[in-house]
Design a protein around this motif. Structure first.
Motif, PDB file in Angstrom:
ATOM      1  N   PRO A 160       0.789  -1.245   0.000  1.00 47.40           N
ATOM      2  CA  PRO A 160       0.000   0.000   0.000  1.00 47.40           C
ATOM      3  C   PRO A 160       0.815   1.286   0.000  1.00 47.40           C
ATOM      4  CG  PRO A 160      -0.168  -1.146   2.114  1.00 47.40           C
ATOM      5  CD  PRO A 160       0.519  -2.078   1.183  1.00 47.40           C
ATOM      6  N   ARG A 161       2.070   1.225   0.410  1.00 47.96           N
ATOM      7  CA  ARG A 161       2.878   2.455   0.447  1.00 47.96           C
ATOM      8  C   ARG A 161       3.668   2.674  -0.843  1.00 47.96           C
ATOM      9  NH1 ARG A 161       6.516   1.999   5.517  1.00 47.96           N
ATOM     10  NH2 ARG A 161       6.890   4.212   5.100  1.00 47.96           N
ATOM     11  N   ALA A 162       3.582   1.715  -1.757  1.00 52.36           N
ATOM     12  CA  ALA A 162       4.320   1.832  -3.015  1.00 52.36           C
ATOM     13  C   ALA A 162       3.559   2.685  -4.019  1.00 52.36           C
ATOM     14  CB  ALA A 162       4.563   0.442  -3.606  1.00 52.36           C
ATOM     15  N   SER A 163       4.293   3.252  -4.960  1.00 54.20           N
ATOM     16  CA  SER A 163       3.704   3.960  -6.107  1.00 54.20           C
ATOM     17  C   SER A 163       3.947   3.093  -7.337  1.00 54.20           C
ATOM     18  CB  SER A 163       4.372   5.330  -6.292  1.00 54.20           C
ATOM     19  OG  SER A 163       4.245   6.108  -5.129  1.00 54.20           O
ATOM     20  N   VAL A 164       2.880   2.535  -7.883  1.00 52.68           N
ATOM     21  CA  VAL A 164       3.028   1.563  -8.970  1.00 52.68           C
ATOM     22  C   VAL A 164       3.375   2.264 -10.284  1.00 52.68           C
ATOM     23  CG1 VAL A 164       1.867  -0.237 -10.314  1.00 52.68           C
ATOM     24  CG2 VAL A 164       1.461  -0.055  -7.845  1.00 52.68           C
ATOM     25  N   LEU A 165       4.354   1.700 -10.970  1.00 52.47           N
ATOM     26  CA  LEU A 165       4.741   2.106 -12.327  1.00 52.47           C
ATOM     27  C   LEU A 165       4.499   0.893 -13.213  1.00 52.47           C
ATOM     28  CD1 LEU A 165       6.277   3.994 -14.384  1.00 52.47           C
ATOM     29  CD2 LEU A 165       8.381   2.913 -13.581  1.00 52.47           C
ATOM     30  N   LEU A 166       3.712   1.056 -14.265  1.00 56.67           N
ATOM     31  CA  LEU A 166       3.398  -0.048 -15.172  1.00 56.67           C
ATOM     32  C   LEU A 166       4.310  -0.008 -16.391  1.00 56.67           C
ATOM     33  CD1 LEU A 166       1.548  -2.366 -16.209  1.00 56.67           C
ATOM     34  CD2 LEU A 166       0.056  -0.587 -17.165  1.00 56.67           C
ATOM     35  N   GLN A 167       4.821  -1.167 -16.762  1.00 58.54           N
ATOM     36  CA  GLN A 167       5.580  -1.308 -18.001  1.00 58.54           C
ATOM     37  C   GLN A 167       4.805  -2.207 -18.950  1.00 58.54           C
ATOM     38  OE1 GLN A 167       9.864  -2.388 -17.843  1.00 58.54           O
ATOM     39  NE2 GLN A 167       9.286  -4.140 -19.106  1.00 58.54           N
ATOM     40  N   ALA A 208      -6.695   3.337 -18.574  1.00 59.59           N
ATOM     41  CA  ALA A 208      -7.429   2.447 -17.676  1.00 59.59           C
ATOM     42  C   ALA A 208      -6.576   2.044 -16.484  1.00 59.59           C
ATOM     43  CB  ALA A 208      -7.893   1.207 -18.424  1.00 59.59           C
ATOM     44  N   ALA A 209      -5.294   1.817 -16.719  1.00 60.19           N
ATOM     45  CA  ALA A 209      -4.409   1.403 -15.624  1.00 60.19           C
ATOM     46  C   ALA A 209      -4.348   2.473 -14.537  1.00 60.19           C
ATOM     47  CB  ALA A 209      -3.018   1.089 -16.155  1.00 60.19           C
ATOM     48  N   GLY A 210      -4.376   3.730 -14.963  1.00 55.24           N
ATOM     49  CA  GLY A 210      -4.454   4.825 -14.006  1.00 55.24           C
ATOM     50  C   GLY A 210      -3.166   5.110 -13.255  1.00 55.24           C
ATOM     51  N   VAL A 211      -2.035   4.579 -13.729  1.00 52.10           N
ATOM     52  CA  VAL A 211      -0.737   4.852 -13.110  1.00 52.10           C
ATOM     53  C   VAL A 211       0.258   5.210 -14.218  1.00 52.10           C
ATOM     54  CG1 VAL A 211      -1.092   3.361 -11.097  1.00 52.10           C
ATOM     55  CG2 VAL A 211      -0.098   2.390 -13.207  1.00 52.10           C
ATOM     56  N   PRO A 212       1.370   5.865 -13.880  1.00 51.06           N
ATOM     57  CA  PRO A 212       2.367   6.175 -14.907  1.00 51.06           C
ATOM     58  C   PRO A 212       2.809   4.897 -15.620  1.00 51.06           C
ATOM     59  CG  PRO A 212       2.894   7.299 -12.847  1.00 51.06           C
ATOM     60  CD  PRO A 212       1.768   6.366 -12.553  1.00 51.06           C
ATOM     61  N   THR A 213       2.925   4.984 -16.941  1.00 51.98           N
ATOM     62  CA  THR A 213       3.197   3.790 -17.751  1.00 51.98           C
ATOM     63  C   THR A 213       4.379   4.024 -18.687  1.00 51.98           C
ATOM     64  OG1 THR A 213       0.869   3.147 -17.669  1.00 51.98           O
ATOM     65  CG2 THR A 213       2.206   2.153 -19.391  1.00 51.98           C
ATOM     66  N   VAL A 214       5.250   3.032 -18.723  1.00 51.28           N
ATOM     67  CA  VAL A 214       6.387   3.005 -19.633  1.00 51.28           C
ATOM     68  C   VAL A 214       6.103   1.937 -20.682  1.00 51.28           C
ATOM     69  CG1 VAL A 214       8.817   2.315 -19.792  1.00 51.28           C
ATOM     70  CG2 VAL A 214       8.060   3.767 -17.909  1.00 51.28           C
ATOM     71  N   ILE A 215       6.460   2.199 -21.926  1.00 48.21           N
ATOM     72  CA  ILE A 215       6.308   1.193 -22.979  1.00 48.21           C
ATOM     73  C   ILE A 215       7.692   0.659 -23.333  1.00 48.21           C
ATOM     74  CG2 ILE A 215       5.610   0.774 -25.366  1.00 48.21           C
ATOM     75  CD1 ILE A 215       3.361   2.832 -24.908  1.00 48.21           C
ATOM     76  N   VAL A 233       4.782   7.769 -19.974  1.00 49.79           N
ATOM     77  CA  VAL A 233       5.728   8.695 -19.336  1.00 49.79           C
ATOM     78  C   VAL A 233       7.160   8.374 -19.730  1.00 49.79           C
ATOM     79  CG1 VAL A 233       4.255   9.121 -17.342  1.00 49.79           C
ATOM     80  CG2 VAL A 233       5.970   7.301 -17.232  1.00 49.79           C
ATOM     81  N   GLY A 234       7.364   7.191 -20.317  1.00 47.53           N
ATOM     82  CA  GLY A 234       8.720   6.821 -20.682  1.00 47.53           C
ATOM     83  C   GLY A 234       8.739   5.690 -21.684  1.00 47.53           C
ATOM     84  N   VAL A 235       9.930   5.428 -22.234  1.00 48.47           N
ATOM     85  CA  VAL A 235      10.138   4.324 -23.154  1.00 48.47           C
ATOM     86  C   VAL A 235      11.344   3.542 -22.661  1.00 48.47           C
ATOM     87  CG1 VAL A 235      11.634   5.671 -24.725  1.00 48.47           C
ATOM     88  CG2 VAL A 235      10.398   3.662 -25.586  1.00 48.47           C
ATOM     89  N   ALA A 236      11.253   2.223 -22.734  1.00 51.90           N
ATOM     90  CA  ALA A 236      12.370   1.341 -22.387  1.00 51.90           C
ATOM     91  C   ALA A 236      12.872   0.699 -23.667  1.00 51.90           C
ATOM     92  CB  ALA A 236      11.918   0.277 -21.394  1.00 51.90           C
ATOM     93  N   LEU A 237      14.164   0.863 -23.943  1.00 42.79           N
ATOM     94  CA  LEU A 237      14.716   0.308 -25.182  1.00 42.79           C
ATOM     95  C   LEU A 237      16.171  -0.097 -24.981  1.00 42.79           C
ATOM     96  CD1 LEU A 237      16.395   2.997 -26.051  1.00 42.79           C
ATOM     97  CD2 LEU A 237      14.308   3.647 -27.222  1.00 42.79           C
ATOM     98  N   ASP A 238      16.671  -0.841 -25.954  1.00 42.95           N
ATOM     99  CA  ASP A 238      18.043  -1.327 -25.964  1.00 42.95           C
ATOM    100  C   ASP A 238      18.903  -0.278 -26.679  1.00 42.95           C
ATOM    101  OD1 ASP A 238      20.463  -2.592 -26.433  1.00 42.95           O
ATOM    102  OD2 ASP A 238      19.576  -4.447 -27.216  1.00 42.95           O
ATOM    103  N   LEU A 239      19.842   0.329 -25.966  1.00 41.94           N
ATOM    104  CA  LEU A 239      20.653   1.384 -26.581  1.00 41.94           C
ATOM    105  C   LEU A 239      21.432   0.879 -27.793  1.00 41.94           C
ATOM    106  CD1 LEU A 239      22.142   3.407 -23.570  1.00 41.94           C
ATOM    107  CD2 LEU A 239      19.958   3.691 -24.760  1.00 41.94           C
ATOM    108  N   ALA A 240      21.785  -0.400 -27.804  1.00 42.09           N
ATOM    109  CA  ALA A 240      22.564  -0.943 -28.927  1.00 42.09           C
ATOM    110  C   ALA A 240      21.765  -0.952 -30.225  1.00 42.09           C
ATOM    111  CB  ALA A 240      23.040  -2.355 -28.600  1.00 42.09           C
ATOM    112  N   LEU A 241      20.449  -0.871 -30.135  1.00 39.06           N
ATOM    113  CA  LEU A 241      19.605  -0.930 -31.329  1.00 39.06           C
ATOM    114  C   LEU A 241      19.171   0.450 -31.826  1.00 39.06           C
ATOM    115  CD1 LEU A 241      17.322  -3.977 -30.411  1.00 39.06           C
ATOM    116  CD2 LEU A 241      19.411  -3.953 -31.794  1.00 39.06           C
TER     117      LEU A 241
END
Length: 334
Positions: A160-167, A208-215, A233-241
């Protein structure tokens, strides 16, 4: 922390999602110990069907049951054993999370397959991927949106004390947009999904998720315009690509956060994980090439391995997560 515009602390590091092995309690201990500023709920695909990316995501769908048929996931007439297994595995993971992280306060990342990757992987009852039918894709998107809303609520109840970030994991997104997803015969491909339609599907899930989301997309040609249009709010990627820096620079300049995959997900030929100095240098070099001030780097960027670590040894997992963690701290001290 209150002045931080991104939903993670400055100098943070995290894992992408998957780890080797079948013991979720041990995997959580590793994550909470090695990347404490932004831990994530680990995924253990070695446990078998229902723990894989598609099965785990399909287990979150609401009123859209799935089953395994010829080693593939397809829409089923009613919930059965395969779906129960996927949901039981997730429930077990959440129970372990509650046990080990009940008092955790801070950003906590959870991962799930995105709607377009699921549409490219799950079969319709009458054959062909769901991607073949725009109506089926809309149904799947709405189902996933409801499922993720409930999943985020379940995580919040347990920690309950965490702030969820969805990926949202979307490895198939570039192929879906380019019309490169093969049909069952292998001789053809499915019609390309238009970029506005893809962005709308992702936005439905994000809202719908209602929390900050990274793709997250560890394929070449990550469609950053679609990621931004989806409200991530963000993107996750492989720097080598990353080959073309201009779209990434524009996205970062517009405020998109970056989960920078800066360390190999499997051991290099020498067998050793990179040092934290090497990982930090990799991120700094990219940032400097983009021309942004160093002052923003530790706030806007999270250091990660290039992709999931399911194919690595437990020793390498600890070493690479520790290198990412210490690289993040180095960047915060610049």
């Amino acid at each position: 922390m209150t002045d931080q515009p991104w939903p993670w602390p400055a100098g943070a590091a995290t894992g992408i999602g998957s780890l080797p092995g079948t013991d979720v309690a041990e995997a959580l201990r590793v994550v909470l110990g090695e990347v404490p500023a932004l831990p994530h709920l680990p995924e253990l695909p070695a446990r078998g069907p229902g723990a894989d990316l598609v099965g785990r995501g399909a287990g979150l769908l609401v009123e859209l049951p799935v089953e395994l048929y010829a080693a593939r996931w397809r829409v089923a007439p009613r919930p059965g054993r395969d779906l129960r297994r996927a949901r039981d595995l997730m429930e077990r993971d959440l129970d372990q999370l509650a046990e080990q992280a009940e008092e955790y306060a801070g950003a906590l990342k959870v991962q799930a397959a995105g709607p377009l990757t699921l549409a490219a992987a799950i079969d319709r009852p009458i054959g062909g991927r769901m991607l073949r039918d725009p109506g089926a894709v809309r149904d799947l998107t709405a189902s996933l949106a409801e499922g993720l809303r409930a999943h985020v609520a379940a995580v919040t109840r347990r920690v309950p004390r965490a702030s969820v970030l969805l990926q949202l994991d979307e490895p198939s997104l570039p192929a879906v947009l380019a019309g490169r997803v093969p049909t069952e015969s292998g001789f053809g491909t499915y019609r390309a999904v238009e970029r506005p339609d893809a962005a709308a599907a992702l936005r439905t899930v994000v809202e719908a998720a209602g929390v900050p989301t990274v793709i997250h997309c560890c394929a070449p040609d990550v469609p950053l315009d679609v990621v931004r249009s989806a409200g991530a709010v963000g993107v996750a990627l492989d720097l080598a690509l990353v080959k073309d820096l201009d779209p990434l620079g524009e996205a970062i300049d517009a405020g998109l956060g970056l989960l920078a995959g800066a360390a190999p997900a499997t051991p290099p030929p020498a067998g050793r994980a990179p040092t934290s100095a090497q990982v930090a240098d990799r991120v700094r070099q990219l940032w400097d090439r983009l021309g942004f001030p160093r002052a923003r780097l530790a706030e806007q960027v999270v250091v990660t391995p290039a992709c999931g670590l399911a194919g690595a040894t437990p020793q390498y997992v600890r070493a690479v997560l520790a290198a990412c963690r210490d690289a993040g701290r180095r960047l915060a001290e610049d």
